[in-house]
Scaffold this motif. Structure first.
Motif, short mmCIF file in Angstrom:
data_model
loop_
_atom_site.label_atom_id
_atom_site.label_comp_id
_atom_site.label_asym_id
_atom_site.label_seq_id
_atom_site.Cartn_x
_atom_site.Cartn_y
_atom_site.Cartn_z
N ILE A 45 0.79 -1.20 -0.04
CA ILE A 45 0.03 -0.15 -0.11
C ILE A 45 0.96 1.12 0.05
O ILE A 45 0.93 2.22 -0.70
CB ILE A 45 -1.05 0.01 1.18
CG1 ILE A 45 -2.01 -0.97 1.09
CG2 ILE A 45 -1.75 1.41 1.35
CD1 ILE A 45 -2.99 -1.22 2.40
N VAL A 46 1.88 1.39 1.01
CA VAL A 46 2.56 2.55 1.16
C VAL A 46 3.52 2.81 -0.06
O VAL A 46 3.82 3.80 -0.64
CB VAL A 46 3.43 2.54 2.46
CG1 VAL A 46 2.43 2.57 3.54
CG2 VAL A 46 4.31 1.43 2.54
N VAL A 47 4.06 1.52 -0.70
CA VAL A 47 5.03 1.65 -1.67
C VAL A 47 4.13 2.15 -2.91
O VAL A 47 4.53 2.96 -3.88
CB VAL A 47 5.86 0.38 -2.11
CG1 VAL A 47 6.18 0.37 -3.45
CG2 VAL A 47 6.76 0.21 -1.03
N GLY A 48 2.88 1.63 -3.03
CA GLY A 48 2.08 2.13 -4.21
C GLY A 48 1.72 3.66 -4.28
O GLY A 48 1.93 4.43 -5.11
N ILE A 64 -2.03 3.79 7.62
CA ILE A 64 -2.66 3.36 8.76
C ILE A 64 -3.98 2.74 8.61
O ILE A 64 -4.44 1.89 9.07
CB ILE A 64 -3.02 4.69 9.43
CG1 ILE A 64 -1.57 5.17 10.07
CG2 ILE A 64 -4.09 4.39 10.88
CD1 ILE A 64 -1.65 6.51 11.03
N ALA A 65 -4.80 3.09 7.46
CA ALA A 65 -6.04 2.36 7.02
C ALA A 65 -5.65 0.95 6.69
O ALA A 65 -6.43 0.09 7.10
CB ALA A 65 -6.61 3.29 5.89
N PRO A 174 7.02 -1.77 7.52
CA PRO A 174 7.18 -0.95 6.31
C PRO A 174 6.60 0.42 6.43
O PRO A 174 7.16 1.47 5.72
CB PRO A 174 6.35 -1.59 5.33
CG PRO A 174 5.47 -2.38 6.17
CD PRO A 174 6.17 -2.84 7.25
N LEU A 175 5.76 0.80 7.34
CA LEU A 175 5.10 2.31 7.39
C LEU A 175 6.31 3.05 8.06
O LEU A 175 6.33 4.37 7.59
CB LEU A 175 3.98 2.07 8.76
CG LEU A 175 3.08 3.47 8.48
CD1 LEU A 175 2.83 3.60 7.37
CD2 LEU A 175 2.01 3.35 9.75
#
Length: 244
Positions: A45-48, A64-65, A174-175
């Protein structure tokens, strides 16, 4: 030549002969899988998002979501799955308990027949069945007929909690990896941290299952790398096209 008997506590110390094994392995399995899913899901998600923008606010919000939603989903899925298994085992235990109360002689003959089918003589099988029945009749039948231990029924709450906690701990990694470094280093650092973490979870999973560590690590690392590359590419494409 006589052979000295081996004390019980020294026999196969590396094998899980004690009670509670199913629950402990279930907890560990849910924990390792939850951590692995947390790492991959949140990282993807965060990399996207980072592929489209390096701004911290949207990355943090999406991360976070994904973290909260994924943890709840993992816990719920694990609870439902293990609850079905637990309910089935409890129903079988209760059925066996009723049969032992209603027809003890037939059940004794059935138990002796099971041991005879495993290679014991009729006389020895009957003697084993009688002695096991005198010790703990329900445990004897559950073990021989159903391979169930009444004191070792898996707990859905344990599995759900382990899965949610592990997903959360795995997802935080990863966050933090993408938010703490400078913008230019965010994606490379996240790739390295995530793949290293996946290698670790793969190694742990292999140790629990007694399988090849290299094979397990390769599977999760390659799968994680594909997920990261795919989501980053999609994010970059959407960002370049001006969609986001």
């Amino acid at each position: 030549m006589s052979i000295a008997p081996v004390p019980p506590h020294d026999q196969h110390a590396d094998e899980p002969h004690r009670g509670g094994i199913a629950q402990r392995l279930n907890w560990l399995r849910a924990g390792v899988l939850g951590a692995n899913d947390g790492i991959v899901s949140v990282a993807a998600i965060v990399v996207g998002v980072a592929g489209a923008t390096m701004a911290s606010a949207p990355i943090l919000t999406a991360g976070i979501a994904g973290l909260v939603g994924g943890a709840v989903s993992m816990a719920l899925g694990e609870y439902v799955s293990v609850s079905s298994q637990s309910d089935s085992e409890k129903a079988l235990i209760e059925k066996e308990r009723r049969e032992l109360e209603d027809m003890p002689e037939q059940e004794l003959a059935e138990l002796a027949g099971l041991y005879e089918a495993r290679g014991l003589s009729a006389e020895t099988a009957k003697q084993v069945a009688v002695e096991l029945t005198a010790h703990d009749v329900l445990a004897a039948h559950l073990s021989a007929e159903l391979n169930i231990d009444a004191n070792d029924v898996v707990s859905p709450w344990h599995a759900a909690f382990a899965s949610a906690l592990a997903f959360t701990l795995g997802g935080i990694l990863p966050l933090l990896a993408i938010l703490l470094p400078p913008e230019g280093w965010r994606v490379p650092v996240t790739f390295v941290v995530v793949l290293a973490a996946l290698a670790l979870t793969g190694s742990i999973a292999a140790s629990i299952g007694g399988s090849s560590r290299l094979r397990a690590m390769s599977r999760v690392v390659i799968g994680g790398a594909i997920a990261l590359v795919a989501t980053f590419a999609i994010g970059a494409l959407l960002g370049t096209a001006g969609v986001v």
